[in-house]
Motif scaffolding. Structure first.
Motif, PDB file in Angstrom:
ATOM      1  N   ASP A 196       0.947  -1.539  -0.077  1.00 28.72           N
ATOM      2  CA  ASP A 196       0.124  -0.295   0.303  1.00 28.72           C
ATOM      3  C   ASP A 196       0.821   1.297   0.461  1.00 28.72           C
ATOM      4  O   ASP A 196       0.335   2.680  -0.454  1.00 28.72           O
ATOM      5  N   ASN A 197       2.095   1.368   0.095  1.00 25.38           N
ATOM      6  CA  ASN A 197       2.958   2.539   0.088  1.00 25.38           C
ATOM      7  C   ASN A 197       4.271   2.132  -0.513  1.00 25.38           C
ATOM      8  O   ASN A 197       5.000   3.453  -0.675  1.00 25.38           O
ATOM      9  N   LEU A 198       3.686   1.492  -1.926  1.00 27.34           N
ATOM     10  CA  LEU A 198       5.639   1.386  -3.038  1.00 27.34           C
ATOM     11  C   LEU A 198       4.751   2.330  -3.814  1.00 27.34           C
ATOM     12  O   LEU A 198       4.491   0.767  -4.879  1.00 27.34           O
ATOM     13  N   TYR A 199       5.790   2.344  -5.040  1.00 28.30           N
ATOM     14  CA  TYR A 199       4.722   3.111  -5.689  1.00 28.30           C
ATOM     15  C   TYR A 199       6.050   3.319  -6.886  1.00 28.30           C
ATOM     16  O   TYR A 199       7.424   2.986  -6.322  1.00 28.30           O
ATOM     17  N   VAL A 200       6.127   3.126  -8.048  1.00 29.36           N
ATOM     18  CA  VAL A 200       7.029   3.143  -9.416  1.00 29.36           C
ATOM     19  C   VAL A 200       6.933   4.273 -10.294  1.00 29.36           C
ATOM     20  O   VAL A 200       5.657   4.794 -10.315  1.00 29.36           O
ATOM     21  N   ALA A 201       8.164   4.925 -10.378  1.00 29.16           N
ATOM     22  CA  ALA A 201       8.472   6.904 -11.475  1.00 29.16           C
ATOM     23  C   ALA A 201       8.957   6.188 -12.767  1.00 29.16           C
ATOM     24  O   ALA A 201       9.548   7.306 -12.419  1.00 29.16           O
ATOM     25  N   ASP A 202       8.326   5.552 -13.325  1.00 28.99           N
ATOM     26  CA  ASP A 202       9.973   5.167 -14.455  1.00 28.99           C
ATOM     27  C   ASP A 202       9.531   5.023 -15.020  1.00 28.99           C
ATOM     28  O   ASP A 202       7.964   4.327 -15.639  1.00 28.99           O
ATOM     29  N   SER A 203      10.695   4.353 -16.700  1.00 22.33           N
ATOM     30  CA  SER A 203       9.448   3.331 -17.562  1.00 22.33           C
ATOM     31  C   SER A 203       9.463   2.441 -17.342  1.00 22.33           C
ATOM     32  O   SER A 203       8.479   2.130 -18.644  1.00 22.33           O
ATOM     33  N   SER A 204       9.447   1.697 -16.583  1.00 20.32           N
ATOM     34  CA  SER A 204       9.140   0.294 -16.290  1.00 20.32           C
ATOM     35  C   SER A 204       7.502   0.273 -16.291  1.00 20.32           C
ATOM     36  O   SER A 204       6.964  -0.889 -16.854  1.00 20.32           O
ATOM     37  N   PHE A 205       7.130   1.056 -16.222  1.00 20.26           N
ATOM     38  CA  PHE A 205       5.031   1.198 -15.481  1.00 20.26           C
ATOM     39  C   PHE A 205       3.914   1.281 -16.841  1.00 20.26           C
ATOM     40  O   PHE A 205       3.251   0.632 -17.326  1.00 20.26           O
ATOM     41  N   MET A 206       4.987   1.279 -18.295  1.00 23.59           N
ATOM     42  CA  MET A 206       4.637   0.929 -19.314  1.00 23.59           C
ATOM     43  C   MET A 206       4.266   0.045 -19.875  1.00 23.59           C
ATOM     44  O   MET A 206       4.865  -0.773 -20.330  1.00 23.59           O
ATOM     45  N   PRO A 207       2.617   0.131 -20.746  1.00 23.16           N
ATOM     46  CA  PRO A 207       2.409  -1.320 -21.142  1.00 23.16           C
ATOM     47  C   PRO A 207       3.242  -1.492 -22.683  1.00 23.16           C
ATOM     48  O   PRO A 207       2.966  -2.572 -23.064  1.00 23.16           O
ATOM     49  N   THR A 208       3.076  -0.648 -23.052  1.00 28.68           N
ATOM     50  CA  THR A 208       3.860  -0.301 -24.373  1.00 28.68           C
ATOM     51  C   THR A 208       5.053   1.148 -24.746  1.00 28.68           C
ATOM     52  O   THR A 208       4.872   1.505 -24.113  1.00 28.68           O
ATOM     53  N   SER A 209       5.942   0.501 -25.825  1.00 26.58           N
ATOM     54  CA  SER A 209       6.532   1.643 -25.210  1.00 26.58           C
ATOM     55  C   SER A 209       6.021   2.336 -26.627  1.00 26.58           C
ATOM     56  O   SER A 209       6.995   3.675 -26.051  1.00 26.58           O
ATOM     57  N   ASN A 210       5.357   2.862 -27.291  1.00 25.30           N
ATOM     58  CA  ASN A 210       4.982   3.685 -28.056  1.00 25.30           C
ATOM     59  C   ASN A 210       6.123   3.896 -28.661  1.00 25.30           C
ATOM     60  O   ASN A 210       7.137   3.353 -29.123  1.00 25.30           O
ATOM     61  N   GLY A 211       5.859   5.246 -29.940  1.00 18.83           N
ATOM     62  CA  GLY A 211       6.694   4.974 -31.146  1.00 18.83           C
ATOM     63  C   GLY A 211       7.760   6.978 -30.938  1.00 18.83           C
ATOM     64  O   GLY A 211       7.632   7.339 -31.771  1.00 18.83           O
ATOM     65  N   VAL A 212       7.610   7.024 -29.132  1.00 17.87           N
ATOM     66  CA  VAL A 212       8.697   7.889 -29.252  1.00 17.87           C
ATOM     67  C   VAL A 212       9.737   8.146 -28.253  1.00 17.87           C
ATOM     68  O   VAL A 212       9.535   7.131 -27.563  1.00 17.87           O
ATOM     69  N   ASN A 213      11.022   9.029 -27.946  1.00 15.38           N
ATOM     70  CA  ASN A 213      11.694   8.972 -26.506  1.00 15.38           C
ATOM     71  C   ASN A 213      10.499   9.078 -25.367  1.00 15.38           C
ATOM     72  O   ASN A 213      10.212   9.516 -25.465  1.00 15.38           O
ATOM     73  N   PRO A 214      11.212   8.457 -24.854  1.00 19.80           N
ATOM     74  CA  PRO A 214      10.021   8.044 -23.683  1.00 19.80           C
ATOM     75  C   PRO A 214      10.294   8.635 -22.624  1.00 19.80           C
ATOM     76  O   PRO A 214       8.934   9.150 -21.838  1.00 19.80           O
ATOM     77  N   SER A 215      10.831   9.891 -21.800  1.00 22.40           N
ATOM     78  CA  SER A 215      10.722  11.115 -21.426  1.00 22.40           C
ATOM     79  C   SER A 215      10.104  12.159 -20.985  1.00 22.40           C
ATOM     80  O   SER A 215       9.804  11.603 -19.477  1.00 22.40           O
ATOM     81  N   LEU A 216       9.459  12.402 -22.516  1.00 23.75           N
ATOM     82  CA  LEU A 216       8.329  13.166 -22.055  1.00 23.75           C
ATOM     83  C   LEU A 216       7.130  12.393 -20.581  1.00 23.75           C
ATOM     84  O   LEU A 216       6.016  12.992 -19.654  1.00 23.75           O
ATOM     85  N   THR A 217       6.911  11.476 -21.470  1.00 20.97           N
ATOM     86  CA  THR A 217       5.463  10.197 -20.795  1.00 20.97           C
ATOM     87  C   THR A 217       6.278   9.564 -19.225  1.00 20.97           C
ATOM     88  O   THR A 217       5.303   9.722 -18.807  1.00 20.97           O
ATOM     89  N   ILE A 218       7.770   9.264 -19.424  1.00 19.63           N
ATOM     90  CA  ILE A 218       7.992   9.395 -17.980  1.00 19.63           C
ATOM     91  C   ILE A 218       7.825  10.080 -16.746  1.00 19.63           C
ATOM     92  O   ILE A 218       7.029  10.256 -16.165  1.00 19.63           O
TER      93      ILE A 218
END
Length: 531
Positions: free
Chosen positions: A483-505
């Motif tokens: 209940d108190n552990l979150y993730v805030a990096d590129s690991s969360f993404m279900p797909t990689s998309n067609g762009v650099n991931p930095s803004l999405t992160i």
């Protein structure tokens, strides 16, 4: 240090890259006390070269802000050592990134008519994410031009930059050929006499990264602190939540505690730490009751093409100016963005490419042979001249068999297995055909024949979703069952998309931060801490 270990923080953020820096800044600005924990040193505004870190020993690599060990990878059945340019200093990998921050397209997140999503769509749709994209663009002071193909273009906070003459001429060539180029969206500020710091550390803070746009503004609030050179060796948990972090610093073991914990160690580092933190409550690793932690590893494929166009005499190097999305989605095929790299095809770039291929070859253990690459690199540079390099960012798709594989004997080693799928080979061939056609009539040449994974873009290894049986994180990026552990990096993404991931992160990190604040709001209000 006693003050840090004795105190219970509102939030501890593990990692200071794009995700960690952004989430920590937002939390501090909203009134929370925040401790950043960074594996590597705080290098300040020092300017260190990003190249040749693969030649250093572990201590030297870490002192220069690189992950202490090479990445061990099983690629298509063969083991090799690679340098994925994974950072380990305040700012993380973003300290050496190229500062390209572009939005994905709506169909990257949504299952839209005519453009089916490969996983059925993200749990949070594009319109929900739009305000976070806009806020991230302000945090990172994004400049550039609107994409002429976007029906709802971004309203960027900074004005377009002045283009070199050769880039402006090339954009006109592309328009005449029916393409739709625009000025790349970049996290750069207008600083007098700045030489540009694409791909290396920035001593002038003209490049906005996890440190300059995240950690430093957080420290300015007076509610955040950083502990550098501190390795988190375990996340200690009970049945429902994190009880503390076990860390090593200066040869000593210490424990850090908080009300909320945010893991932002990257697409390889975060799942590795969670799997190494197995205990009696989580015998297979934190969040891993359904064997999903570390799976669905994705990168992007990089198709680098040299273009001879325009007159660049008298210009100071090449500019990372041009993007286009004409090839992003074509006749049902998911391709991606095409961008200038901010590089010319010179000796250094060619030698670096040769070194990368050597490190993955059967000769990689015969290190002296690397020196023999210098002569062919010089010959190639003379033949190529000063061609501008473009890269096609080809979307990768998730496969459960592509996964992180921690080494039980070495918690610091980043290790993974990855097979290039038949459909990716097929899409790559189609993408290369469209790339060559897009740059006609200019002379063009691909810089390689074998597939080139972008090892700086690992993602998807802790995907978020609503069903704990198919995802590691919930829609707020909190680990299912903790209940108190979150993730805030590129690991969360279900797909990689067609762009650099930095803004999405960055955008998702802001969203996660506000979810954490909402959960702590009653306590913050009672303490008069709401920002």
């Amino acid at each position: 240090m006693d003050e840090m270990t004795d105190r219970i923080w509102d939030a501890i953020v593990i990692g200071t890259g794009i995700g960690g820096g952004t989430v920590g800044r937002r939390l501090a600005e909203q009134g929370l006390s925040v401790l950043f924990v960074e594996k590597g040193p705080d290098l300040g505004d020092s300017r260190l070269p990003a190249s040749q870190v693969e030649l250093q020993d572990a201590d030297s690599r870490l002192a220069r802000g690189a992950w202490p060990s090479m990445i061990s990878a099983e690629l298509d059945g063969s083991w090799c050592d690679i340098d994925g340019m994974i950072g380990a200093s305040v700012g993380g990998t973003s300290a050496n990134y190229a500062a390209t921050l572009e939005r994905p397209e709506p169909h990257d997140l949504d299952d839209t008519p005519g453009r089916p999503h490969p996983t059925g769509g993200w749990p949070v749709n594009y319109e929900t994410m739009r305000p976070w994209f806009e806020l991230a663009e302000r945090y990172y002071q994004i400049s550039g031009e609107s994409d002429p193909l976007d029906p709802q273009p971004a309203n960027l906070p900074a004005p377009p930059r002045v283009l070199p003459k050769s880039d402006a001429a090339l954009m006109e060539d592309l328009r005449r050929a029916g393409m739709h180029p625009y000025q790349t969206h970049m996290a750069v500020r207008f600083v007098p006499d700045c030489e540009g710091c694409f791909g290396r550390r920035c001593p002038r803070r003209c490049k906005m990264d996890g440190r300059s746009a995240g950690v430093l503004p957080a420290l300015d609030t007076g509610r955040a602190e950083v502990v550098a050179n501190c390795s988190v060796t375990r996340i200690e948990t009970d049945a429902s939540g994190v009880a503390g972090l076990t860390c090593r610093r200066d040869g000593q073991t210490l424990t850090l505690r908080a009300r909320r914990y945010v893991l932002a160690g990257g697409g390889l580092g975060s799942p590795t730490l969670m799997l190494h933190s197995a205990n009696e409550y989580w015998p297979e690793g934190l969040g891993n009751r359904h064997d999903l932690v570390g799976r669905n590893l994705m990168f992007h494929l990089s198709e680098i093409i040299a273009i001879w166009a325009g007159n660049s005499k008298g210009e100071n190097g090449a500019s990372r100016s041009i993007s286009m999305r004409d090839l992003y989605y074509m006749q049902g095929e998911r391709f991606g963005t095409v961008q200038s790299m901010g590089l010319v095809a010179g000796y250094g770039e060619i030698l670096h490419a040769m070194h990368s291929r050597f490190n993955r070859s059967a000769l990689r253990r015969l290190r002296p042979l690397r020196h023999g690459l210098r002569l062919p690199a010089r010959i190639a540079a003379q033949v190529l001249g000063q061609a501008k390099l473009f890269v096609g960012v080809l979307e990768d798709l998730p496969y459960a068999t592509n996964r992180v594989l921690p080494d039980p004997a070495n918690p610091e080693l980043l290790r993974f297995h990855y097979d290039i799928s038949p459909e990716l080979h097929r899409r790559r061939a189609a993408f290369r055909k469209e790339l060559r056609a897009a740059f006609r009539p200019n002379r063009a040449m691909f810089m390689g024949q074998a597939p080139e994974l972008n090892f700086a873009h690992p993602c998807g290894t802790l995907r978020f979703g609503d069903d704990p049986k198919t995802s590691v994180l919930d829609r707020d990026c909190r680990v299912h069952g903790l209940d108190n552990l979150y993730v805030a990096d590129s690991s969360f993404m279900p797909t990689s998309n067609g762009v650099n991931p930095s803004l999405t992160i960055a955008a998702n990190a802001l969203r996660v931060a506000d979810a954490i604040v909402a959960g702590l709001r009653p306590r913050l209000a009672a303490a008069g801490q709401l920002g």
